[in-house]
Design a protein around this motif. Structure first.
Motif, PDB file in Angstrom:
ATOM      1  N   GLY A 251     -32.380  36.836 -26.360  1.00 24.29           N
ATOM      2  CA  GLY A 251     -31.589  37.264 -25.210  1.00 24.29           C
ATOM      3  C   GLY A 251     -30.506  38.256 -25.589  1.00 24.29           C
ATOM      4  N   THR A 252     -29.867  38.816 -24.581  1.00 26.28           N
ATOM      5  CA  THR A 252     -28.867  39.868 -24.723  1.00 26.28           C
ATOM      6  C   THR A 252     -27.487  39.263 -24.995  1.00 26.28           C
ATOM      7  OG1 THR A 252     -30.109  41.332 -23.256  1.00 26.28           O
ATOM      8  CG2 THR A 252     -27.744  41.748 -23.452  1.00 26.28           C
ATOM      9  N   HIS A 253     -26.775  39.883 -25.942  1.00 26.82           N
ATOM     10  CA  HIS A 253     -25.413  39.423 -26.240  1.00 26.82           C
ATOM     11  C   HIS A 253     -24.510  39.586 -25.008  1.00 26.82           C
ATOM     12  CE1 HIS A 253     -21.396  39.106 -27.912  1.00 26.82           C
ATOM     13  NE2 HIS A 253     -21.153  40.364 -27.570  1.00 26.82           N
ATOM     14  N   VAL A 254     -23.809  38.514 -24.667  1.00 25.49           N
ATOM     15  CA  VAL A 254     -22.829  38.593 -23.578  1.00 25.49           C
ATOM     16  C   VAL A 254     -21.458  38.161 -24.084  1.00 25.49           C
ATOM     17  CG1 VAL A 254     -24.480  38.227 -21.702  1.00 25.49           C
ATOM     18  CG2 VAL A 254     -23.332  36.249 -22.702  1.00 25.49           C
ATOM     19  N   ASN A 255     -20.441  38.769 -23.516  1.00 23.22           N
ATOM     20  CA  ASN A 255     -19.065  38.345 -23.728  1.00 23.22           C
ATOM     21  C   ASN A 255     -18.561  37.833 -22.383  1.00 23.22           C
ATOM     22  OD1 ASN A 255     -16.339  38.100 -24.788  1.00 23.22           O
ATOM     23  ND2 ASN A 255     -16.880  39.689 -26.265  1.00 23.22           N
ATOM     24  N   ILE A 256     -17.345  37.337 -22.332  1.00 20.53           N
ATOM     25  CA  ILE A 256     -16.866  36.712 -21.095  1.00 20.53           C
ATOM     26  C   ILE A 256     -15.524  37.277 -20.646  1.00 20.53           C
ATOM     27  CG2 ILE A 256     -18.058  34.493 -21.320  1.00 20.53           C
ATOM     28  CD1 ILE A 256     -15.576  33.365 -22.690  1.00 20.53           C
ATOM     29  N   SER A 257     -15.275  37.143 -19.347  1.00 20.10           N
ATOM     30  CA  SER A 257     -13.895  37.164 -18.870  1.00 20.10           C
ATOM     31  C   SER A 257     -13.562  35.698 -18.651  1.00 20.10           C
ATOM     32  CB  SER A 257     -13.768  37.958 -17.578  1.00 20.10           C
ATOM     33  OG  SER A 257     -14.146  37.166 -16.463  1.00 20.10           O
ATOM     34  N   GLY A 258     -12.295  35.350 -18.763  1.00 19.69           N
ATOM     35  CA  GLY A 258     -12.012  33.923 -18.684  1.00 19.69           C
ATOM     36  C   GLY A 258     -10.613  33.588 -18.232  1.00 19.69           C
ATOM     37  N   VAL A 259     -10.359  32.291 -18.213  1.00 20.68           N
ATOM     38  CA  VAL A 259      -9.103  31.760 -17.704  1.00 20.68           C
ATOM     39  C   VAL A 259      -8.639  30.630 -18.628  1.00 20.68           C
ATOM     40  CG1 VAL A 259     -10.282  30.100 -16.154  1.00 20.68           C
ATOM     41  CG2 VAL A 259      -7.971  30.879 -15.597  1.00 20.68           C
ATOM     42  N   ALA A 260      -7.324  30.460 -18.717  1.00 26.85           N
ATOM     43  CA  ALA A 260      -6.773  29.353 -19.508  1.00 26.85           C
ATOM     44  C   ALA A 260      -5.558  28.793 -18.786  1.00 26.85           C
ATOM     45  CB  ALA A 260      -6.386  29.841 -20.905  1.00 26.85           C
ATOM     46  N   LEU A 261      -5.314  27.515 -18.989  1.00 19.15           N
ATOM     47  CA  LEU A 261      -4.119  26.875 -18.455  1.00 19.15           C
ATOM     48  C   LEU A 261      -2.976  27.151 -19.429  1.00 19.15           C
ATOM     49  CD1 LEU A 261      -2.890  24.919 -16.328  1.00 19.15           C
ATOM     50  CD2 LEU A 261      -3.708  23.018 -17.757  1.00 19.15           C
ATOM     51  N   ALA A 262      -1.895  27.729 -18.907  1.00 21.66           N
ATOM     52  CA  ALA A 262      -0.780  28.102 -19.793  1.00 21.66           C
ATOM     53  C   ALA A 262      -0.077  26.860 -20.331  1.00 21.66           C
ATOM     54  CB  ALA A 262       0.198  29.002 -19.057  1.00 21.66           C
ATOM     55  N   LYS A 263       0.484  27.016 -21.500  1.00 19.39           N
ATOM     56  CA  LYS A 263       1.091  25.903 -22.251  1.00 19.39           C
ATOM     57  C   LYS A 263       2.075  25.074 -21.410  1.00 19.39           C
ATOM     58  CE  LYS A 263       2.815  24.179 -26.315  1.00 19.39           C
ATOM     59  NZ  LYS A 263       2.051  23.649 -27.448  1.00 19.39           N
ATOM     60  N   HIS A 264       2.991  25.731 -20.701  1.00 15.81           N
ATOM     61  CA  HIS A 264       4.043  24.974 -20.018  1.00 15.81           C
ATOM     62  C   HIS A 264       3.786  24.813 -18.526  1.00 15.81           C
ATOM     63  CE1 HIS A 264       6.310  24.782 -23.717  1.00 15.81           C
ATOM     64  NE2 HIS A 264       6.102  26.085 -23.880  1.00 15.81           N
ATOM     65  N   ALA A 265       2.945  25.656 -17.952  1.00 17.57           N
ATOM     66  CA  ALA A 265       2.497  25.588 -16.559  1.00 17.57           C
ATOM     67  C   ALA A 265       3.398  24.773 -15.620  1.00 17.57           C
ATOM     68  CB  ALA A 265       1.064  25.053 -16.506  1.00 17.57           C
ATOM     69  N   PRO A 266       4.473  25.377 -15.117  1.00 19.08           N
ATOM     70  CA  PRO A 266       5.382  24.618 -14.243  1.00 19.08           C
ATOM     71  C   PRO A 266       4.698  24.141 -12.951  1.00 19.08           C
ATOM     72  CG  PRO A 266       5.950  26.959 -14.279  1.00 19.08           C
ATOM     73  CD  PRO A 266       4.958  26.740 -15.368  1.00 19.08           C
ATOM     74  N   ASN A 267       3.636  24.822 -12.552  1.00 16.71           N
ATOM     75  CA  ASN A 267       2.881  24.385 -11.358  1.00 16.71           C
ATOM     76  C   ASN A 267       1.487  23.931 -11.773  1.00 16.71           C
ATOM     77  OD1 ASN A 267       4.925  25.476  -9.303  1.00 16.71           O
ATOM     78  ND2 ASN A 267       4.421  27.302 -10.487  1.00 16.71           N
ATOM     79  N   LYS A 268       1.460  22.957 -12.657  1.00 17.65           N
ATOM     80  CA  LYS A 268       0.192  22.566 -13.278  1.00 17.65           C
ATOM     81  C   LYS A 268      -0.860  22.119 -12.247  1.00 17.65           C
ATOM     82  CE  LYS A 268      -1.734  19.659 -16.918  1.00 17.65           C
ATOM     83  NZ  LYS A 268      -1.458  18.717 -18.022  1.00 17.65           N
ATOM     84  N   ASP A 269      -0.454  21.326 -11.268  1.00 16.05           N
ATOM     85  CA  ASP A 269      -1.446  20.849 -10.284  1.00 16.05           C
ATOM     86  C   ASP A 269      -2.077  22.026  -9.545  1.00 16.05           C
ATOM     87  OD1 ASP A 269      -0.846  18.327 -11.056  1.00 16.05           O
ATOM     88  OD2 ASP A 269       0.305  17.785  -9.254  1.00 16.05           O
ATOM     89  N   ASN A 270      -1.244  22.989  -9.167  1.00 10.43           N
ATOM     90  CA  ASN A 270      -1.769  24.164  -8.466  1.00 10.43           C
ATOM     91  C   ASN A 270      -2.625  25.024  -9.396  1.00 10.43           C
ATOM     92  OD1 ASN A 270      -0.460  23.313  -6.218  1.00 10.43           O
ATOM     93  ND2 ASN A 270       1.242  24.772  -6.371  1.00 10.43           N
ATOM     94  N   ALA A 271      -2.228  25.062 -10.661  1.00 12.65           N
ATOM     95  CA  ALA A 271      -3.005  25.824 -11.636  1.00 12.65           C
ATOM     96  C   ALA A 271      -4.406  25.231 -11.753  1.00 12.65           C
ATOM     97  CB  ALA A 271      -2.302  25.809 -12.991  1.00 12.65           C
ATOM     98  N   ILE A 272      -4.474  23.926 -11.795  1.00 11.31           N
ATOM     99  CA  ILE A 272      -5.790  23.261 -11.911  1.00 11.31           C
ATOM    100  C   ILE A 272      -6.606  23.512 -10.638  1.00 11.31           C
ATOM    101  CG2 ILE A 272      -6.956  21.021 -12.126  1.00 11.31           C
ATOM    102  CD1 ILE A 272      -4.551  20.176 -13.940  1.00 11.31           C
ATOM    103  N   LYS A 273      -5.929  23.461  -9.486  1.00 15.97           N
ATOM    104  CA  LYS A 273      -6.643  23.780  -8.227  1.00 15.97           C
ATOM    105  C   LYS A 273      -7.219  25.190  -8.279  1.00 15.97           C
ATOM    106  CE  LYS A 273      -4.123  20.762  -5.117  1.00 15.97           C
ATOM    107  NZ  LYS A 273      -2.813  20.716  -4.477  1.00 15.97           N
ATOM    108  N   LEU A 274      -6.405  26.120  -8.804  1.00 16.43           N
ATOM    109  CA  LEU A 274      -6.881  27.506  -8.902  1.00 16.43           C
ATOM    110  C   LEU A 274      -8.067  27.608  -9.867  1.00 16.43           C
ATOM    111  CD1 LEU A 274      -6.633  30.567  -8.325  1.00 16.43           C
ATOM    112  CD2 LEU A 274      -4.957  30.692 -10.183  1.00 16.43           C
ATOM    113  N   MET A 275      -7.963  26.942 -10.979  1.00 25.12           N
ATOM    114  CA  MET A 275      -9.052  27.005 -11.972  1.00 25.12           C
ATOM    115  C   MET A 275     -10.329  26.363 -11.433  1.00 25.12           C
ATOM    116  SD  MET A 275      -6.743  26.394 -15.399  1.00 25.12           S
ATOM    117  CE  MET A 275      -8.041  26.502 -16.625  1.00 25.12           C
ATOM    118  N   GLU A 276     -10.174  25.279 -10.695  1.00 23.45           N
ATOM    119  CA  GLU A 276     -11.358  24.663 -10.073  1.00 23.45           C
ATOM    120  C   GLU A 276     -11.954  25.607  -9.041  1.00 23.45           C
ATOM    121  OE1 GLU A 276     -10.150  20.821  -8.611  1.00 23.45           O
ATOM    122  OE2 GLU A 276     -10.438  19.884 -10.590  1.00 23.45           O
ATOM    123  N   PHE A 277     -11.079  26.252  -8.274  1.00 27.43           N
ATOM    124  CA  PHE A 277     -11.555  27.232  -7.291  1.00 27.43           C
ATOM    125  C   PHE A 277     -12.325  28.360  -7.976  1.00 27.43           C
ATOM    126  CE2 PHE A 277     -10.674  31.361  -5.238  1.00 27.43           C
ATOM    127  CZ  PHE A 277     -11.350  31.181  -4.036  1.00 27.43           C
TER     128      PHE A 277
END
Ligand code: FE2
Length: 344
Positions: A251-277
């Motif tokens: 198969g063909t080599h692929v790279n990614i665009s991606g997302v990460a949860l920031a270390k201190h994430a003051p709005n962690k619950d919303n961040a997780i909602k966004l990542m799930e979305f």
């Protein structure tokens, strides 16, 4: 166009934006991706959840910025492209692990960090752009790019660019460093000119006859085909066809665009909602449509333009294996003198 909120986030004192970030109903995205690329996604997220999303766009220094902000960093979510940058964020200590059933069932394991420190959202194939006029071949492998039949016919951007390093690292993962060194020497000998320009300019060089084949990412073909601001690029795209390397084997080599949860994430619950979305089929299609990339969530479809390139069979090598070989790849590029161009 940057939103007012983004401009405020970018210019306000950290203290002030941190206070705003802690208010309910917000999420702060630090992004290496252009705001206009992610705006449709964010609009849909806000529409569905009522959570306001603020985007701080950075073209460099994202890890340094979050590090400098320390425990008061307003960053909740990091959006970026390339495994190199995702690993840089993890190794730089600005992410935190997230184990989330919903996300883990949607995003295939080879596209996420085993510890949950980053997640791939889209893939891009590193393919061969080939002259429609001068290249009758309908199939190719990466290995064959070192074949002397391509002598003086191959173009590429800087060998140290992360897109090439990702591909070369995948060659090391599959064949070992010794093979890859010989292979890179073969590539160097086949070059038509010193590595130069960006991926789009390789298509331009194919149109002008300077080279017959080149390495390039899939999405640039979509961007060139639809570039109304610079219609010349449509001609570059029209002169080239895409060959998906190794379609008949790994198969063909692929790279990614991606997302990460920031270390201190003051709005962690919303961040997780966004990542799930972002991992949902709906968001994946909006995103893939916008950036001409491939969604990672099974069942989500790429755009019609991307479909017109033909099917891609992605190499299933885990992105962590590519990350692990990036350093060696970079050393080999220097060792063989790839950026010096073709030998006499
Ligand atoms: Fe790019």
């Amino acid at each position: 166009m940057r939103s007012l909120r983004a401009a405020l986030l970018a210019t306000a004192a950290i203290g002030a934006s941190a206070a705003a970030a802690r208010a309910d109903g917000e999420v702060n995205i630090y992004s290496y991706r252009q705001p206009e690329l992610i705006q449709p996604l964010i609009d849909q997220f806000t529409k569905e959840t009522g959570i306001e999303a603020n985007v701080l766009f950075l073209d460099k220094g994202l890890v340094e910025r979050i590090t400098a902000e320390g425990a008061n960093s307003p960053a909740d979510v990091i959006l970026t492209v390339d495994i190199g940058r995702l690993v840089e964020a993890k190794d730089g200590g600005v992410t935190q692990p997230l184990v989330d059933e919903t996300i883990n069932t949607r995003i295939p394991a080879q596209y996420r960090d085993p510890a949950g420190e980053w997640f791939g959202l889209t893939t891009r194939g590193r393919v061969v752009y080939a002259s429609k006029e001068r290249v009758p071949e309908t199939a190719i492998t990466y290995e064959e790019l070192a074949d002397p039949k391509w002598k003086g016919r191959l173009c590429m951007r800087d060998g140290q660019h992360s897109y090439n390093i990702g591909l070369f690292a995948s060659m090391i993962a599959h064949h070992g460093a010794e093979y890859t060194e010989k292979w890179l020497t073969g590539l160097k000998q086949n070059l038509a000119r010193k590595p130069d320009g960006n991926d789009r300019s390789q298509a331009k060089a194919i149109m002008s006859g300077e080279c017959d084949i080149a390495l390039g990412n899939t999405y640039y073909v979509g961007l060139m085909m639809t570039n109304d601001k610079d219609p010349e690029e449509k001609e570059w795209a029209a002169a080239t066809k895409i060959l998906f390397p190794n379609a008949a084997d790994r198969g063909t080599h692929v790279n990614i665009s991606g997302v990460a949860l920031a270390k201190h994430a003051p709005n962690k619950d919303n961040a997780i909602k966004l990542m799930e979305f972002l991992s949902s089929k709906e968001a994946q299609q909006i995103y893939a449509e916008q950036v001409f990339e491939y969604p990672v969530t099974p069942g989500a479809e790429p755009s019609e333009i991307v479909k017109s390139f033909g099917p891609i069979k992605p190499d299933t090598l885990p992105l962590t294996d590519i990350a692990a070989n990036r350093k060696t790849a970079s050393e080999l590029v220097d060792k063989v003198g790839l950026n010096d161009g073709p030998s006499n």
